[in-house]
Design a protein around this motif. Structure first.
Motif, PDB file in Angstrom:
ATOM      1  N   ILE A  87       0.853  -1.182   0.000  1.00 49.37           N
ATOM      2  CA  ILE A  87       0.000   0.000   0.000  1.00 49.37           C
ATOM      3  C   ILE A  87       0.890   1.232   0.000  1.00 49.37           C
ATOM      4  O   ILE A  87       1.791   1.353   0.841  1.00 49.37           O
ATOM      5  CB  ILE A  87      -0.921   0.025   1.236  1.00 49.37           C
ATOM      6  CG1 ILE A  87      -1.824  -1.211   1.278  1.00 49.37           C
ATOM      7  CG2 ILE A  87      -1.762   1.305   1.266  1.00 49.37           C
ATOM      8  CD1 ILE A  87      -2.592  -1.369   2.580  1.00 49.37           C
ATOM      9  N   PRO A 137      -3.037  -8.389  -2.788  1.00 49.90           N
ATOM     10  CA  PRO A 137      -3.589  -7.034  -2.874  1.00 49.90           C
ATOM     11  C   PRO A 137      -2.491  -5.975  -2.930  1.00 49.90           C
ATOM     12  O   PRO A 137      -1.541  -6.020  -2.147  1.00 49.90           O
ATOM     13  CB  PRO A 137      -4.416  -6.909  -1.587  1.00 49.90           C
ATOM     14  CG  PRO A 137      -4.695  -8.308  -1.161  1.00 49.90           C
ATOM     15  CD  PRO A 137      -3.504  -9.101  -1.578  1.00 49.90           C
ATOM     16  N   ARG A 138      -2.650  -5.042  -3.857  1.00 46.40           N
ATOM     17  CA  ARG A 138      -1.720  -3.916  -3.994  1.00 46.40           C
ATOM     18  C   ARG A 138      -2.545  -2.660  -4.242  1.00 46.40           C
ATOM     19  O   ARG A 138      -3.455  -2.677  -5.066  1.00 46.40           O
ATOM     20  CB  ARG A 138      -0.768  -4.146  -5.168  1.00 46.40           C
ATOM     21  CG  ARG A 138       0.254  -5.265  -4.924  1.00 46.40           C
ATOM     22  CD  ARG A 138       0.649  -5.934  -6.225  1.00 46.40           C
ATOM     23  NE  ARG A 138      -0.420  -6.784  -6.740  1.00 46.40           N
ATOM     24  CZ  ARG A 138      -0.503  -7.214  -8.002  1.00 46.40           C
ATOM     25  NH1 ARG A 138       0.403  -6.862  -8.878  1.00 46.40           N
ATOM     26  NH2 ARG A 138      -1.504  -7.987  -8.373  1.00 46.40           N
ATOM     27  N   ARG A 139      -2.187  -1.594  -3.526  1.00 47.48           N
ATOM     28  CA  ARG A 139      -2.992  -0.388  -3.573  1.00 47.48           C
ATOM     29  C   ARG A 139      -2.116   0.855  -3.710  1.00 47.48           C
ATOM     30  O   ARG A 139      -1.117   1.010  -2.986  1.00 47.48           O
ATOM     31  CB  ARG A 139      -3.813  -0.229  -2.276  1.00 47.48           C
ATOM     32  CG  ARG A 139      -4.634  -1.457  -1.868  1.00 47.48           C
ATOM     33  CD  ARG A 139      -5.883  -1.580  -2.718  1.00 47.48           C
ATOM     34  NE  ARG A 139      -6.759  -2.632  -2.204  1.00 47.48           N
ATOM     35  CZ  ARG A 139      -6.834  -3.848  -2.704  1.00 47.48           C
ATOM     36  NH1 ARG A 139      -6.068  -4.206  -3.734  1.00 47.48           N
ATOM     37  NH2 ARG A 139      -7.677  -4.736  -2.198  1.00 47.48           N
ATOM     38  N   VAL A 141      -2.905   4.873  -3.265  1.00 51.79           N
ATOM     39  CA  VAL A 141      -3.993   5.642  -2.649  1.00 51.79           C
ATOM     40  C   VAL A 141      -3.704   7.132  -2.748  1.00 51.79           C
ATOM     41  O   VAL A 141      -2.693   7.622  -2.223  1.00 51.79           O
ATOM     42  CB  VAL A 141      -4.178   5.251  -1.167  1.00 51.79           C
ATOM     43  CG1 VAL A 141      -5.375   5.993  -0.571  1.00 51.79           C
ATOM     44  CG2 VAL A 141      -4.330   3.741  -1.028  1.00 51.79           C
ATOM     45  N   ARG A 173      -5.903   4.594 -12.638  1.00 48.39           N
ATOM     46  CA  ARG A 173      -6.689   3.378 -12.431  1.00 48.39           C
ATOM     47  C   ARG A 173      -6.907   2.637 -13.744  1.00 48.39           C
ATOM     48  O   ARG A 173      -6.811   1.401 -13.807  1.00 48.39           O
ATOM     49  CB  ARG A 173      -8.027   3.748 -11.785  1.00 48.39           C
ATOM     50  CG  ARG A 173      -8.825   2.556 -11.305  1.00 48.39           C
ATOM     51  CD  ARG A 173     -10.006   2.984 -10.446  1.00 48.39           C
ATOM     52  NE  ARG A 173     -11.081   3.575 -11.244  1.00 48.39           N
ATOM     53  CZ  ARG A 173     -11.545   4.806 -11.082  1.00 48.39           C
ATOM     54  NH1 ARG A 173     -11.018   5.609 -10.177  1.00 48.39           N
ATOM     55  NH2 ARG A 173     -12.548   5.248 -11.821  1.00 48.39           N
ATOM     56  N   ILE A 181      -2.975  -3.948  -9.689  1.00 51.30           N
ATOM     57  CA  ILE A 181      -2.811  -2.841  -8.748  1.00 51.30           C
ATOM     58  C   ILE A 181      -4.083  -2.004  -8.774  1.00 51.30           C
ATOM     59  O   ILE A 181      -4.489  -1.525  -9.833  1.00 51.30           O
ATOM     60  CB  ILE A 181      -1.602  -1.952  -9.120  1.00 51.30           C
ATOM     61  CG1 ILE A 181      -0.318  -2.779  -9.175  1.00 51.30           C
ATOM     62  CG2 ILE A 181      -1.464  -0.793  -8.139  1.00 51.30           C
ATOM     63  CD1 ILE A 181       0.860  -2.033  -9.766  1.00 51.30           C
ATOM     64  N   LYS A 182      -4.704  -1.812  -7.625  1.00 52.44           N
ATOM     65  CA  LYS A 182      -5.905  -0.998  -7.551  1.00 52.44           C
ATOM     66  C   LYS A 182      -5.557   0.417  -7.093  1.00 52.44           C
ATOM     67  O   LYS A 182      -4.739   0.594  -6.176  1.00 52.44           O
ATOM     68  CB  LYS A 182      -6.932  -1.628  -6.614  1.00 52.44           C
ATOM     69  CG  LYS A 182      -7.499  -2.932  -7.169  1.00 52.44           C
ATOM     70  CD  LYS A 182      -8.741  -3.373  -6.427  1.00 52.44           C
ATOM     71  CE  LYS A 182      -9.357  -4.599  -7.101  1.00 52.44           C
ATOM     72  NZ  LYS A 182     -10.607  -5.028  -6.423  1.00 52.44           N
ATOM     73  N   VAL A 184      -6.982   3.750  -5.431  1.00 49.49           N
ATOM     74  CA  VAL A 184      -8.067   4.165  -4.537  1.00 49.49           C
ATOM     75  C   VAL A 184      -7.943   5.674  -4.300  1.00 49.49           C
ATOM     76  O   VAL A 184      -6.865   6.172  -3.984  1.00 49.49           O
ATOM     77  CB  VAL A 184      -7.986   3.425  -3.193  1.00 49.49           C
ATOM     78  CG1 VAL A 184      -9.087   3.900  -2.240  1.00 49.49           C
ATOM     79  CG2 VAL A 184      -8.050   1.916  -3.399  1.00 49.49           C
ATOM     80  N   ILE A 220      -9.532   1.159   1.731  1.00 45.92           N
ATOM     81  CA  ILE A 220      -8.338   0.767   0.972  1.00 45.92           C
ATOM     82  C   ILE A 220      -8.249  -0.757   0.883  1.00 45.92           C
ATOM     83  O   ILE A 220      -7.940  -1.312  -0.180  1.00 45.92           O
ATOM     84  CB  ILE A 220      -7.081   1.378   1.626  1.00 45.92           C
ATOM     85  CG1 ILE A 220      -7.096   2.907   1.476  1.00 45.92           C
ATOM     86  CG2 ILE A 220      -5.811   0.780   1.020  1.00 45.92           C
ATOM     87  CD1 ILE A 220      -6.117   3.615   2.395  1.00 45.92           C
ATOM     88  N   GLY A 223     -10.364  -2.065  -1.733  1.00 44.90           N
ATOM     89  CA  GLY A 223      -9.979  -1.673  -3.086  1.00 44.90           C
ATOM     90  C   GLY A 223     -11.013  -0.823  -3.776  1.00 44.90           C
ATOM     91  O   GLY A 223     -11.063  -0.777  -5.014  1.00 44.90           O
ATOM     92  N   SER A 225     -12.768   2.205  -5.553  1.00 44.79           N
ATOM     93  CA  SER A 225     -12.123   3.188  -6.427  1.00 44.79           C
ATOM     94  C   SER A 225     -12.211   4.608  -5.881  1.00 44.79           C
ATOM     95  O   SER A 225     -11.289   5.407  -6.063  1.00 44.79           O
ATOM     96  CB  SER A 225     -12.738   3.141  -7.822  1.00 44.79           C
ATOM     97  OG  SER A 225     -14.128   3.418  -7.761  1.00 44.79           O
TER      98      SER A 225
END
Length: 264
Positions: A87, A137-139, A141, A173, A181-182, A184, A220, A223, A225
């Motif tokens: 993150i 999971p990868r974020r 932000v 995005r 990779i999302k 946020v 987060i 995920g 948006s």
């Protein structure tokens, strides 16, 4: 309620010495994360680190977020120390009232965009290649603002910068949609921080920063948006977006303004 993590997340946060950034650092540390915390003020970072559980697990970086080389070096160090990042939160931001015809405010516009927009890009950029190769999971932000929904009187730089953060995160995005990779975007309303305490006008639905951090971290993790916090300001944001310009102009043309340069 704070959720227990399924594993130890690796979380990198800018603007971590105070306000939203510090609150997110405390929340993620409570969830068992390994943190990389970047901010200008080393003494505040030291104090924050000492207050966190297992301070030996975290790394601090005293650097200006507008210094791209320093941010890239911090990112490289964090990735090397932890084997990647799960993150990345671009939380650094500044706010100041501006008027286009006021002497000196062009420099304020430059500073606000450098910190709020360009530094968000510079924060994400050094992590993307490594995050593409990771699993799970990868974020990324971005911290926007309800102020980015409509331009408010006397706040052209801040409103425009936060609108830019939202649009940039939307574009990113789409760019990263196939990578896993999302991206946020969190849009705070009025959150009780040192920044908002300077405001000289009523702040509806003012939210404690610790509560914001819990809800932001949960968002987060999902995920999502885009989310406005608190939810009441999300309703306000939707109404503002739908409001005709003529009605908006009538309603807000005499609204109180942010404090500008040189104002007491």
């Amino acid at each position: 309620m704070t959720a227990a993590p399924g594993r130890s997340d690796r979380v990198f946060i800018t603007g971590a010495s105070s306000g939203i950034g510090a609150a997110l650092a405390r929340e993620y540390a409570a969830r068992g994360a390994c943190l990389g915390l970047l901010a200008r003020r080393r003494e505040l970072l030291d104090d924050l680190l000492a207050s966190l559980p297992h301070p030996e697990r975290h790394r601090i970086y005293a650097a200006d977020v507008t210094d791209r080389q320093a941010v890239a070096a911090a990112a490289a160090d964090f990735i090397a120390a932890n084997g990647g990042a799960d993150i990345v939160i671009a939380s650094a931001g500044i706010s100041q009232g501006t008027l286009t015809d006021r002497s000196g405010d062009l420099e304020v516009f430059d500073a606000v965009f450098a910190t709020n927009v360009n530094a968000t890009v510079a924060t994400f950029a050094p992590f993307i290649a490594t995050m593409r190769s990771q699993h799970g999971p990868r974020r990324l932000v971005g911290i926007g603002s309800v102020a980015g929904v409509r331009g408010m009187r006397g706040a052209g730089a801040y409103c425009a910068s936060k609108a830019a953060v939202r649009s940039y995160c939307e574009s990113l995005r789409l760019d990263l949609r196939s990578s896993g990779i999302k991206v946020v975007t969190i849009a705070p309303g009025y959150i009780d921080t040192p920044m908002t305490r300077q405001n000289r006008f009523p702040m509806p639905f003012l939210m404690p920063v610790a509560r914001f951090a819990v809800q932001a971290a949960d968002t987060i993790a999902r995920g999502s948006s885009y989310r406005v916090l608190p939810w009441q300001m999300g309703v306000v944001a939707k109404l503002l977006r739908l409001m005709p310009n003529s009605l908006f102009d009538f309603a807000f043309s005499r609204a109180p303004t942010k404090q500008g340069q040189g104002q007491a």
